[in-house]
Design an enzyme around this catalytic site. Structure first.
Site, short mmCIF file in Angstrom:
data_model
loop_
_atom_site.label_atom_id
_atom_site.label_comp_id
_atom_site.label_asym_id
_atom_site.label_seq_id
_atom_site.Cartn_x
_atom_site.Cartn_y
_atom_site.Cartn_z
N GLN A 56 35.43 -52.91 -11.72
CA GLN A 56 34.64 -53.51 -10.65
C GLN A 56 34.30 -52.45 -9.61
O GLN A 56 35.14 -51.60 -9.30
CB GLN A 56 35.44 -54.62 -9.96
CG GLN A 56 35.72 -55.81 -10.85
CD GLN A 56 36.53 -56.85 -10.10
OE1 GLN A 56 37.57 -56.56 -9.54
NE2 GLN A 56 36.04 -58.08 -10.09
N ASP A 83 34.51 -52.52 -6.55
CA ASP A 83 35.12 -53.48 -5.65
C ASP A 83 35.29 -52.90 -4.24
O ASP A 83 35.42 -51.68 -4.07
CB ASP A 83 36.50 -53.84 -6.21
CG ASP A 83 36.87 -55.28 -5.89
OD1 ASP A 83 36.09 -55.95 -5.19
OD2 ASP A 83 37.94 -55.73 -6.34
N LYS A 95 30.30 -68.19 0.22
CA LYS A 95 29.87 -66.94 -0.41
C LYS A 95 28.36 -66.87 -0.58
O LYS A 95 27.65 -67.87 -0.46
CB LYS A 95 30.55 -66.75 -1.75
CG LYS A 95 30.20 -67.81 -2.78
CD LYS A 95 30.77 -67.49 -4.14
CE LYS A 95 30.45 -68.61 -5.11
NZ LYS A 95 30.62 -68.28 -6.49
N CYS A 152 42.15 -57.33 -5.34
CA CYS A 152 42.38 -57.81 -3.97
C CYS A 152 43.85 -57.78 -3.54
O CYS A 152 44.14 -57.34 -2.42
CB CYS A 152 41.81 -59.20 -3.76
SG CYS A 152 40.75 -59.82 -5.04
N HIS A 156 37.07 -54.40 -0.25
CA HIS A 156 37.52 -55.50 0.61
C HIS A 156 37.40 -55.06 2.05
O HIS A 156 37.86 -53.98 2.41
CB HIS A 156 38.95 -55.90 0.25
CG HIS A 156 39.02 -56.45 -1.14
ND1 HIS A 156 39.38 -55.69 -2.22
CD2 HIS A 156 38.70 -57.68 -1.62
CE1 HIS A 156 39.31 -56.43 -3.32
NE2 HIS A 156 38.89 -57.64 -2.99
N HIS A 168 35.29 -60.06 0.15
CA HIS A 168 35.27 -59.39 -1.16
C HIS A 168 33.80 -59.11 -1.46
O HIS A 168 32.98 -59.99 -1.26
CB HIS A 168 35.76 -60.28 -2.29
CG HIS A 168 37.06 -60.98 -2.06
ND1 HIS A 168 38.19 -60.65 -2.75
CD2 HIS A 168 37.39 -62.01 -1.26
CE1 HIS A 168 39.17 -61.46 -2.37
NE2 HIS A 168 38.72 -62.29 -1.47
N ARG A 198 41.17 -59.06 -18.06
CA ARG A 198 41.23 -60.52 -18.14
C ARG A 198 41.09 -60.93 -19.59
O ARG A 198 40.25 -60.40 -20.31
CB ARG A 198 40.11 -61.15 -17.30
CG ARG A 198 40.30 -60.86 -15.83
CD ARG A 198 39.21 -61.48 -14.99
NE ARG A 198 39.22 -60.87 -13.67
CZ ARG A 198 38.26 -61.02 -12.79
NH1 ARG A 198 37.21 -61.75 -13.09
NH2 ARG A 198 38.34 -60.43 -11.60
ZN ZN Z 1 38.58 -59.28 -4.19
#
Ligand code: ZN
Ligand code: ZN
Length: 648
Positions: free
Chosen positions: A384, A386, A472, A337, A388, A518, A366
């Site tokens: 991910q 991912d 969320k 992000c 945005h 996200h 992580r």
């Molecule tokens: Zn994010």
């Protein structure tokens, strides 16, 4: 009289001193027989605890998680009692309920216990349970509690008590047994009808390897024998589907101690599978108006200080990477992000440009403790799927619907038919805990609920479960053997646009903050493939599976024809391979079945002469002789049937 509010909102009046079990009986005798634990004003209590004030009472049965917790917590007491009777002089430490069952950590001293001894312990536990002993909680002063365990020479319990405050210490008694305990028991031991001690493991006192190693005994218990039998069958089935085992057998991924724990290495077949999954999502995302971006694996420490990730996770994660330059520090990217926010910041935007949807298969790192690592579901480096979305508050509604469509498309095309959703909203009583204006929160919460409802999704609302920066929507899928897995998330965020000072020019010519969404339908490639392996047992959908077809020649004589079949299939973009080994056809079929290849084509003299193939389907058997054109059409139709339509 006191007023007791029940979960359905109804209020009943009783004399002070009424117990949860009395209230249950007041509702109905039949219901009361199933009640095994209770909470009062959100605090776990005993079913026999007298209630002295007004409040909210929840009564739990075996069908509630809280009921199971009380059941297994109580079972741990019986395990401890059985162990003490069979192995006098042992020192008990802690014995909590866990997700599936319970354990007890014990210092066995001079005694030796192995898995062979567990049956005897189980039998002892069942004998004790049959005594229908009631659990009763009693307060003890700190001095009294310390005395009790000092006399036993149990330094572990003494250490636990030393860290407790006087006035908060309770003991639980049942039958002849006493343990230090905070409470939350079933009414009596007789409800426990089936017990299985699963295994023995080592565990350090307080999880610290500098401390003494204790013996941990894991067990599970049930109110019916039938429940235990079903549970053990499910475990057997789950073992067969374990993604770590299937990943090895199907040669999808591996781990190397040299490369490092929790860092998966994708083998050619696994990498190809990942690529197909990525391409599938990329295509759908392109159609839905996403643009791909690429960002590096590291970022300046300052980036994560700005995003707030450093303050939150910095101390417990991978530590900064230093360069030869004084004071220069980088972090492994824990999230994509912040990078995407800076991509948004690279240009001036007008409201007419929004929404912007930046997608990336972004690899993040992580730190997880080595004991927490598990196959592909808990790793230290993962990718991910991912993206945005940066939009105006008014666009949230439509964007949410689009993201839900995408998630449903992914689930549908991969055979996840059962799923549920959870909408996480603010706790309306603590508005100060949340960032962003009240108006925007209301807009966002309404947008999520509207979108979820308009898609006909089965959802539940959880108040107080939203992050401080936005509400969320979470998707939980049920796999083929009934286990639930958390998958994709869609999260609204008011925080990062603020921290990164993101702006666009509105129709009023003023500057405004965009809202950020996200979203990751798979969650991560690693976790998703793990769940897909466990869901399908390695029998991937035809469109995704590594090899769709294997050509099995009856003997070396048909090598040229096998090659010709392969070429023709490849021309039709069918993924095929040839097995020309000097093995019997029976062995070749068994190996293909083991590798879960959906179709086997057997070729010999007759097939070569006629230009045909004999088709076998994995797990089903002979489908007869077909022309190559007919077989190719069969595969293409099969793939088509699996892929649901994605209309945006
Ligand atoms: Zn994010
Ligand atoms: Zn207890």
């Amino acid at each position: 009289m006191i007023a007791i509010t029940l979960p359905d909102g109804s209020v009943k009046h009783f004399d002070a001193g009424v117990t949860p079990m009395d209230v249950a009986k007041n509702i109905s005798e039949g219901f009361a027989r199933n009640v095994i634990s209770a909470s009062f004003n959100k605090e776990t209590i005993e079913t026999g605890t007298p209630l002295m004030t007004d409040g909210s009472l929840i009564l739990y049965t075996w069908n509630n998680d809280e009921g199971k917790k009380a059941f297994w917590h109580s079972s741990a007491h019986i395990l401890a009692q059985a162990l003490e009777e069979l192995y006098p002089g042992i020192k008990l430490t802690i014995g909590p309920a866990i997700e599936n069952g319970f354990y007890y950590d014990v210092d066995f001293g001079e005694h030796n216990i192995t898995e062979k001894d567990l049956k005897e312990v189980e039998d002892k536990m069942l004998e004790l349970a049959r005594g229908k002993h009631e659990f009763s909680l009693r307060e003890a002063s700190k001095a009294e509690a310390l005395d009790y365990y000092r006399n036993q020479g149990n330094e572990y319990k003494v250490e636990l008590i030393e860290n407790l405050e006087d006035g908060t210490i309770t003991f639980c008694d049942h039958s002849t047994f006493t343990d230090l305990c905070r409470g939350g028991h079933i009414p009596n031991t007789g409800i426990i009808k089936a017990i299985k001690l699963m295994n023995i493991a080592g565990a350090y006192w307080r999880g610290d390897e500098k401390n003494k190693q204790l013996t941990r005994i894991y067990g599970i218990s049930f109110p019916k024998q039938k429940d235990l039998t079903e549970y053990l069958q499910l475990l057997e089935e789950a073992k067969k589907r374990d993604h770590r085992k299937l990943g090895r057998e199907l040669e999808l991924f591996t781990f190397s101690q040299k490369v490092g724990q929790g860092l998966p290495l994708w083998l050619p077949k696994g990498a190809a599978l990942r690529e197909r999954l990525e391409n599938f999502l990329k295509k759908a995302q392109k159609k839905a108006g996403y643009e791909m971006v690429v960002t590096p694996h590291i970022g300046q420490k300052e980036l994560y200080v700005t995003s707030g990730h450093y303050a939150k996770y910095g101390a417990d994660s991978f530590q900064p990477i230093k360069t030869p330059s004084e004071g220069e520090e980088f972090l492994l990217k824990p999230m994509n992000c912040p990078h995407h926010c800076e991509i948004f910041n690279s240009k001036a935007w007008s409201y007419k440009d929004l929404p912007k949807r930046f997608a990336e298969f972004g690899t993040v790192y992580r730190y997880e403790q080595s004991g927490e690592l598990h196959g592909l579901t808990r790793v230290r480096g993962f990718t991910q799927d991912d993206a945005h979305i940066f939009c105006t508050p008014d666009q949230l509604d439509a964007e949410f619907k689009n993201v839900i469509d995408l998630v449903l498309y992914v689930f549908g095309s991969l055979g996840f038919e059962n799923f549920s959703t959870q909408v996480s909203l603010r706790d309306p009583n603590t508005p100060e805990k949340y960032i962003g204006s009240l108006e925007n929160w209301e807009k966002a919460e309404k947008a999520i609920i509207n979108a979820t409802e308009s898609k006909g999704l089965d959802y539940k609302i959880e108040y107080g479960e939203a992050a401080f920066y936005g509400p969320k929507l979470d998707f939980m899928v049920k796999d083929a053997i009934g286990r639930s897995w958390q998958l994709g998330t869609i999260q609204v965020d008011y925080n990062l646009p603020e921290r990164f000072e993101l702006e666009y020019k509105g129709s009023d010519n003023e500057m405004h903050r965009p809202v950020m969404i996200h979203r990751a339908p798979f969650g991560s490639m690693e976790r998703f493939i793990a769940i897909l392996l466990e869901h399908t047992g390695g029998n991937f959908p035809l469109w995704l599976t590594p090899a769709q077809v294997t050509i099995l020649s009856l003997s070396e004589k048909y090598e040229i024809y096998s090659q010709k079949v392969l070429n023709l299939l490849e021309n039709d973009e069918i993924r095929a391979l040839v097995d020309n080994r000097n093995e019997t056809i029976g062995k070749k079929i068994r190996d293909a079945e083991m590798n879960k290849i959906p179709y086997m084509l057997i070729v010999g003299e007759q097939e070569e002469k006629d230009g045909t193939v004999s088709v076998r389907k994995h797990g089903e058997g002979d489908l007869g002789v077909m022309t190559l054109e007919a077989f190719s059409a069969l595969i293409q139709q099969g793939v088509k049937n699996e892929m649901i339509e994605f209309n945006v």
